[in-house]
Structure formats: structure tokens, C-alpha cells
Design a protein around this motif. Sequence first.
Motif, short mmCIF file in Angstrom:
data_model
loop_
_atom_site.label_atom_id
_atom_site.label_comp_id
_atom_site.label_asym_id
_atom_site.label_seq_id
_atom_site.Cartn_x
_atom_site.Cartn_y
_atom_site.Cartn_z
N LEU A 63 0.81 -1.21 0.00
CA LEU A 63 0.00 0.00 0.00
C LEU A 63 0.85 1.26 0.00
N PRO A 64 0.33 2.36 -0.57
CA PRO A 64 1.01 3.65 -0.47
C PRO A 64 0.61 4.34 0.84
N THR A 218 3.38 -0.49 -10.84
CA THR A 218 4.19 0.70 -11.10
C THR A 218 3.31 1.85 -11.58
N HIS A 219 2.00 1.66 -11.48
CA HIS A 219 1.05 2.67 -11.98
C HIS A 219 0.03 3.06 -10.93
N GLY A 220 0.40 2.98 -9.66
CA GLY A 220 -0.47 3.51 -8.62
C GLY A 220 -1.53 2.57 -8.09
N LEU A 221 -1.58 1.32 -8.54
CA LEU A 221 -2.54 0.37 -7.99
C LEU A 221 -1.99 -0.20 -6.69
N GLU A 239 -5.68 -3.46 -7.02
CA GLU A 239 -6.89 -2.64 -6.90
C GLU A 239 -6.63 -1.21 -7.32
N GLY A 240 -7.55 -0.69 -8.11
CA GLY A 240 -7.58 0.73 -8.42
C GLY A 240 -8.68 1.36 -7.60
N TYR A 289 -7.14 9.11 -4.98
CA TYR A 289 -6.54 7.80 -4.74
C TYR A 289 -5.80 7.37 -6.01
N ALA A 290 -5.95 6.10 -6.40
CA ALA A 290 -5.21 5.57 -7.54
C ALA A 290 -5.51 6.36 -8.80
#
Length: 382
Positions: A63-64, A218-221, A239-240, A289-290
Motif C-alpha cells: 500500500l502507499p 508501477t502505476h499507482g494500484l 486494486e484501483g 486515490y489511484a
Amino acid sequence: MITECMPHFREKASLCNVWDKTTGEPLYNAIVWNDIRTNTTVDTILAKIPDGNTDYFRHICGLPISPYFSAFKLKWLMYYIPQVKKAVKAKKCLFGTVDTWILWNLTGGVNDGKHITDVTNASRTFLMNIELLNWDPLLLHTFKTPVEILPEIRSSSEIYGQVSGDFPLKGVLISGILGNQQASLLGQNCIKEGQAKSTYRSGCFLLYNTGTSKVQSTHGLITTVAYKFGTAPAVYALEGSVAVAGAAVKWLRDNMGFIKDVQKDTESLAQEVFNTGDVYFVPAFNGLYAPYWRKDARGGVPVIRPQSQDITTLGLAIAAGAAVGVDVWDIHDEERELVPTDTFLPTSTEDERDARYTKWKMAVQRSLGWALPKKTSIMTGM
């Protein structure tokens, strides 16, 4: 891809509850998933890691760093709410997402209630090691979270206990726990690697089954646990997460007065115009979010929809039935049809979609950086 629309709000795995284990009384109001009071906690954590990297812990928990997840809410409660701080110090505090709170009460509460969660809910707390499926010592240390206040992590499908006390269903076995989006994924029969579902409610959440592989996006998911049946290996998902979806339509109705009836007015109004005239609405009410994960942002393909309004419940029933040997719906039956659905086909061309998406991304960039709170001692630790 399967999408579902649900008109009713349902609490998510990142909801945060704390209560007194000796009295069973809540120590504070539950904090819901999109509450951004915990932005200060995010600043505290970011101030202590190299370069303020929001992806610093991704390899551990998937998670971010974002106020979306439970650990930030819990840390906020332990710092700002005296009764929570006091209960933690006295070793009387219990923490859990909504599933844990319900299970604890159903199985006895103060009389030896089961303090348990499953891997899907635990994977959204920011405290679980996504590889080992246990509470992670480094994350516990980072958030100064005592492990004794946390529930035991179990699978999504097993017997956890039975309903006790004076509840009408006394003696009934409790055998399935799933996070909201994961239950939806299972209910939609997306059990094969590569299958995905998207849920559109107050927010919008797309889950993509990655099988037993943990894929780091690498794309925010985000990387999350999709489900785990008993002793079988865990199944993972990407998950997006979109913070505001249906909530934006509600805002247009309740705050702006643009529409009166969501179901009738939105479609008819949309059909009255040929295009948007290059007007884009970025609903960054609580940040984005994503794939951006920016808390400082502010507002500036065939789709199959099941006719059932709550497919999430079916997914949970499948998990619970599997734990007690009941085949609620044979998810491994290749011939089984999905639940009755409606199908919507796109009317725009690929070039039109690409052009609109490019302009949408431009609009998103203009929404970033509007929330600039003062740097306080909370951020610097001084």
C-alpha cells in the motif's frame, strides 16, 4: 470486466473501531474510510522516512502512504483522543475493522468474545505483511501500535466461533469474513487470474485477480489479498481505488441542486448534449486515490452490470459455505453462468476516448497542490 452498481453505502475494510475490552463500550466514534482528519498522521509518517516517499512501505504491505488506511486512523486516535490513549496504556483497548467489532460482539463480547479478522481486512490496515500474512514488526514500530490491541489474522473461510448470548441466532456457526470489495470479487465469480470487477458506489473500486502472485504495481494500484480459503494459498489482487464516484452525483444533487432524482435526471441530462465542451469535473473532495495518491488534491469498453443490487453478500455466502462444506454456488463449475446481467456497449470511438482521457489527466494535474496546511510540530517531530 464486470461492474456493479450499488445504491447503499457499506462500511469498508479500512473503517477503524476502538473499544474497551472490559466494558465493550466504544472509546470513540468509528472513523470511516474516506475521513481525512488523519492527514496529520500521514505528515508525521512522511517526515520520518527518506525523501518523504509515499511508496516506502509498499514492498511490505502493498500500500502507499495514505489517510485511506486504518493504521493512520488508529495512530490519530491514540495521539489525539485521551480516552483511547488511556485505554491503550492500561491494556484495555481493542482495535478492529467493522468485521472484528461485529464478530467480537456476536461471540460473547466481554465474555471471551473472539478478537479476529481475516486476511482481506487485515491487508487494508497498513499493518500486515502482505507476504507473511501476519502483523509486521517494522510497521507496528513505525505506527507505535501495541500488537496486543490487534485482532488475530485468520483466513476468509473457516469456523471462527458461534453466535452466543441472547442473540436470536444463538449457536449458529460463523464461518466467513471478507472485505467489501473482495467479497464482491468472489461473488462475481472472478476467481481466475486476469479476471476483474469494478464496483461503483460512493467510491469506485476495481479489483483484478492476480492469482497466488503478489504483483507490485508501477502505476499507482495497490496490492491486496483477494481471499484465502482455509489452509489453501492466498489469492491476491491489484486494486484501483477511486475516492469519489457516486458521491459526486450526490453532491451535485444535495449541495448544488443541479438534479433532483439521481436515477432519472443523470442519464437524461447527459443525453441532451453532444459532448462536454471540454469541461472536466475532478471530484477530489478528499484527495485523489489511484493512481495519484495525493491527499492535497481538491475539486477544481463493454461493461456488464449484474441485476442483483448486492453481489457482495453472495461472495461472503460462498466463503462461509465453503468453511462448513456447503456448496452455496459452485465457483469452480466452468458451465455455471454468472448472475443475470445487463450489458452496456461504448458509443465513442477509441480516438475519442483517448482524447478525452488526455484532457481528463490535464484536469487532474490542475487539481493537485491546493491543500497546503501549515507545517506544525506534528510534521517535524520537534
